[in-house]
Scaffold this motif. Sequence first.
Motif, short mmCIF file in Angstrom:
data_model
loop_
_atom_site.label_atom_id
_atom_site.label_comp_id
_atom_site.label_asym_id
_atom_site.label_seq_id
_atom_site.Cartn_x
_atom_site.Cartn_y
_atom_site.Cartn_z
N ALA A 1 8.85 -0.89 15.25
CA ALA A 1 8.97 -1.30 16.65
C ALA A 1 9.69 -2.65 16.75
O ALA A 1 10.56 -2.82 17.61
N LYS A 2 9.34 -3.56 15.88
CA LYS A 2 9.97 -4.88 15.91
C LYS A 2 11.47 -4.78 15.63
O LYS A 2 12.26 -5.54 16.17
N GLU A 3 11.86 -3.82 14.83
CA GLU A 3 13.27 -3.66 14.48
C GLU A 3 14.07 -2.96 15.57
O GLU A 3 15.27 -3.17 15.70
N HIS A 4 13.44 -2.09 16.38
CA HIS A 4 14.18 -1.24 17.30
C HIS A 4 13.96 -1.50 18.79
O HIS A 4 14.82 -1.18 19.59
N ILE A 5 12.84 -2.02 19.16
CA ILE A 5 12.53 -2.14 20.59
C ILE A 5 13.27 -3.31 21.24
O ILE A 5 13.72 -3.21 22.37
N ASN B 1 13.82 9.78 24.07
CA ASN B 1 14.72 8.82 23.46
C ASN B 1 13.98 8.02 22.38
O ASN B 1 12.77 8.14 22.22
N ASP B 2 14.72 7.18 21.68
CA ASP B 2 14.15 6.44 20.56
C ASP B 2 13.06 5.46 21.00
O ASP B 2 12.04 5.34 20.34
N PHE B 3 13.28 4.79 22.14
CA PHE B 3 12.29 3.85 22.64
C PHE B 3 10.96 4.55 22.91
O PHE B 3 9.90 4.09 22.46
N ASP B 4 11.00 5.67 23.63
CA ASP B 4 9.78 6.41 23.94
C ASP B 4 9.10 6.91 22.67
O ASP B 4 7.87 6.91 22.58
N SER B 5 9.89 7.34 21.72
CA SER B 5 9.34 7.83 20.45
C SER B 5 8.61 6.72 19.70
O SER B 5 7.50 6.93 19.19
N VAL C 1 7.38 3.85 20.94
CA VAL C 1 6.19 3.41 21.69
C VAL C 1 5.09 4.46 21.59
O VAL C 1 3.92 4.14 21.41
N GLY C 2 5.46 5.73 21.68
CA GLY C 2 4.48 6.80 21.53
C GLY C 2 3.81 6.77 20.17
O GLY C 2 2.58 6.94 20.06
N HIS C 3 4.60 6.55 19.12
CA HIS C 3 4.05 6.47 17.77
C HIS C 3 3.14 5.25 17.63
O HIS C 3 2.08 5.30 17.01
N LEU C 4 3.52 4.15 18.26
CA LEU C 4 2.71 2.94 18.24
C LEU C 4 1.36 3.18 18.91
O LEU C 4 0.30 2.82 18.36
N VAL C 5 1.37 3.83 20.05
CA VAL C 5 0.13 4.15 20.77
C VAL C 5 -0.75 5.07 19.92
O VAL C 5 -1.96 4.88 19.80
N GLU C 6 -0.14 6.09 19.32
CA GLU C 6 -0.87 7.04 18.48
C GLU C 6 -1.56 6.33 17.31
O GLU C 6 -2.74 6.55 17.04
N GLU C 7 -0.82 5.46 16.63
CA GLU C 7 -1.39 4.76 15.48
C GLU C 7 -2.48 3.79 15.90
O GLU C 7 -3.48 3.63 15.19
N CYS C 8 -2.32 3.13 17.05
CA CYS C 8 -3.39 2.26 17.55
C CYS C 8 -4.66 3.06 17.79
O CYS C 8 -5.76 2.62 17.44
N GLY C 9 -4.52 4.24 18.37
CA GLY C 9 -5.67 5.11 18.61
C GLY C 9 -6.35 5.53 17.31
O GLY C 9 -7.58 5.61 17.24
N GLU C 10 -5.55 5.79 16.29
CA GLU C 10 -6.12 6.20 15.01
C GLU C 10 -6.88 5.05 14.34
O GLU C 10 -7.93 5.26 13.72
#
Length: 75
Positions: free
Chosen positions: A62-66, A1-5, A7-16
């Motif tokens: 994330a701020k716009e959708h979560i 779903n959009d929420f998981d997507s 949050v997953g993208h947020l985690v990925e970018e933090c890791g990068e």
Amino acid sequence: NDFDSIVGHLVEECGEVLAAAGKLLRWGPNSYNPELPKAQRETNLAWLQREILDLEAVITRAKEHIFEDEHDKIT
């Protein structure tokens, strides 16, 4: 779903950002990955800057959708 997507993208970018910051601290801001083709090389500082911009974009998304309610949004 959009929420998981999101949050997953947020985690990925933090890791990068963490990876780029770690390389910059370990090898210096002007160093680069010599295993990359010359056309793809960038300094560790440029890499970190690019990853920070990517993270900022994901944070904005994330701020716009979560947050479901307007009062829950981060300002």
